[in-house]
Design a protein around this motif. Structure first.
Motif, mmCIF file in Angstrom:
data_model
loop_
_atom_site.group_PDB
_atom_site.id
_atom_site.type_symbol
_atom_site.label_atom_id
_atom_site.label_comp_id
_atom_site.label_asym_id
_atom_site.label_seq_id
_atom_site.Cartn_x
_atom_site.Cartn_y
_atom_site.Cartn_z
ATOM 1 N N VAL A 202 -12.850 0.824 4.961
ATOM 2 C CA VAL A 202 -12.873 0.579 3.512
ATOM 3 C C VAL A 202 -12.906 1.909 2.758
ATOM 4 O O VAL A 202 -12.181 2.098 1.777
ATOM 5 C CB VAL A 202 -14.077 -0.304 3.128
ATOM 6 C CG1 VAL A 202 -14.254 -0.351 1.619
ATOM 7 C CG2 VAL A 202 -13.903 -1.701 3.682
ATOM 8 N N VAL A 203 -13.723 2.842 3.220
ATOM 9 C CA VAL A 203 -13.816 4.148 2.547
ATOM 10 C C VAL A 203 -12.497 4.891 2.629
ATOM 11 O O VAL A 203 -12.027 5.463 1.626
ATOM 12 C CB VAL A 203 -14.973 4.982 3.165
ATOM 13 C CG1 VAL A 203 -14.924 6.420 2.694
ATOM 14 C CG2 VAL A 203 -16.308 4.353 2.820
ATOM 15 N N GLU A 204 -11.862 4.885 3.791
ATOM 16 C CA GLU A 204 -10.572 5.567 3.932
ATOM 17 C C GLU A 204 -9.502 4.902 3.079
ATOM 18 O O GLU A 204 -8.673 5.583 2.486
ATOM 19 C CB GLU A 204 -10.158 5.610 5.398
ATOM 20 C CG GLU A 204 -10.959 6.591 6.213
ATOM 21 C CD GLU A 204 -10.579 6.592 7.682
ATOM 22 O OE1 GLU A 204 -9.635 5.876 8.073
ATOM 23 O OE2 GLU A 204 -11.248 7.307 8.442
ATOM 24 N N ASN A 205 -9.496 3.575 3.038
ATOM 25 C CA ASN A 205 -8.527 2.873 2.194
ATOM 26 C C ASN A 205 -8.745 3.196 0.723
ATOM 27 O O ASN A 205 -7.790 3.384 -0.024
ATOM 28 C CB ASN A 205 -8.613 1.361 2.399
ATOM 29 C CG ASN A 205 -7.974 0.926 3.684
ATOM 30 O OD1 ASN A 205 -7.248 1.674 4.327
ATOM 31 N ND2 ASN A 205 -8.266 -0.303 4.086
ATOM 32 N N SER A 206 -9.980 3.269 0.312
ATOM 33 C CA SER A 206 -10.247 3.525 -1.101
ATOM 34 C C SER A 206 -9.915 4.959 -1.487
ATOM 35 O O SER A 206 -9.516 5.216 -2.618
ATOM 36 C CB SER A 206 -11.709 3.228 -1.435
ATOM 37 O OG SER A 206 -12.564 4.128 -0.765
ATOM 38 N N SER A 207 -10.039 5.893 -0.558
ATOM 39 C CA SER A 207 -9.741 7.282 -0.901
ATOM 40 C C SER A 207 -8.257 7.588 -0.809
ATOM 41 O O SER A 207 -7.771 8.505 -1.455
ATOM 42 C CB SER A 207 -10.516 8.233 0.007
ATOM 43 O OG SER A 207 -10.090 8.081 1.343
ATOM 44 N N SER A 208 -7.506 6.815 -0.038
ATOM 45 C CA SER A 208 -6.083 7.106 0.132
ATOM 46 C C SER A 208 -5.177 6.219 -0.708
ATOM 47 O O SER A 208 -3.996 6.476 -0.792
ATOM 48 C CB SER A 208 -5.707 6.972 1.608
ATOM 49 O OG SER A 208 -5.832 5.630 2.013
ATOM 50 N N MET A 209 -5.715 5.211 -1.344
ATOM 51 C CA MET A 209 -4.874 4.288 -2.105
ATOM 52 C C MET A 209 -4.911 4.627 -3.585
ATOM 53 O O MET A 209 -5.767 5.360 -4.063
ATOM 54 C CB MET A 209 -5.342 2.843 -1.886
ATOM 55 C CG MET A 209 -5.173 2.370 -0.452
ATOM 56 S SD MET A 209 -5.664 0.686 -0.250
ATOM 57 C CE MET A 209 -4.181 -0.139 -0.778
#
Length: 116
Positions: A64-71
């Protein structure tokens, strides 16, 4: 010697009582050992389940953290469409090994992941 002659008729009874007491003591001791072993096994199972669920939730959190930082921040959803809950699904029947507080936290975490 006179005392032995008075006991001799009851020799079989005395040996039987001593033998029976030995059997009862052995059964009691074995039952106590089995209870202690089962308690230790359940504690181990609970700890193993706890660690597996925590690690799976850490993986989900990282996703979730990676998705939120890359999207793109204009998007609403950062939660994976297929949540990683293989451990939870495999051990749902064993969740009762955890404490009431832990079960509540686990349920909230996984229901939140599924809701998305």
């Amino acid at each position: 010697m006179a005392s032995w002659t008075g006991i001799q008729p009851f020799q079989t009874l005395i040996v039987g009582i001593i033998g029976f007491a030995g059997v009862i003591t052995t059964l009691w001791f074995n039952a106590r050992q089995a209870r202690q072993q089962r308690t230790l096994e359940r504690l181990h199972e609970a700890e193993t389940l706890r660690v597996a669920l925590i690690e799976e939730l850490k993986i989900s959190r990282t996703a979730v953290v990676e998705n939120s930082s890359s999207m793109d921040m204009a998007q609403d959803a950062f939660v994976p469409t297929a949540p990683m809950d293989d451990v939870y699904r495999a051990f749902t029947g064993r969740v009762g090994l955890l404490s009431e507080l832990e079960v509540g936290k686990v349920m909230i975490a996984y229901l939140t992941l599924r809701k998305s």
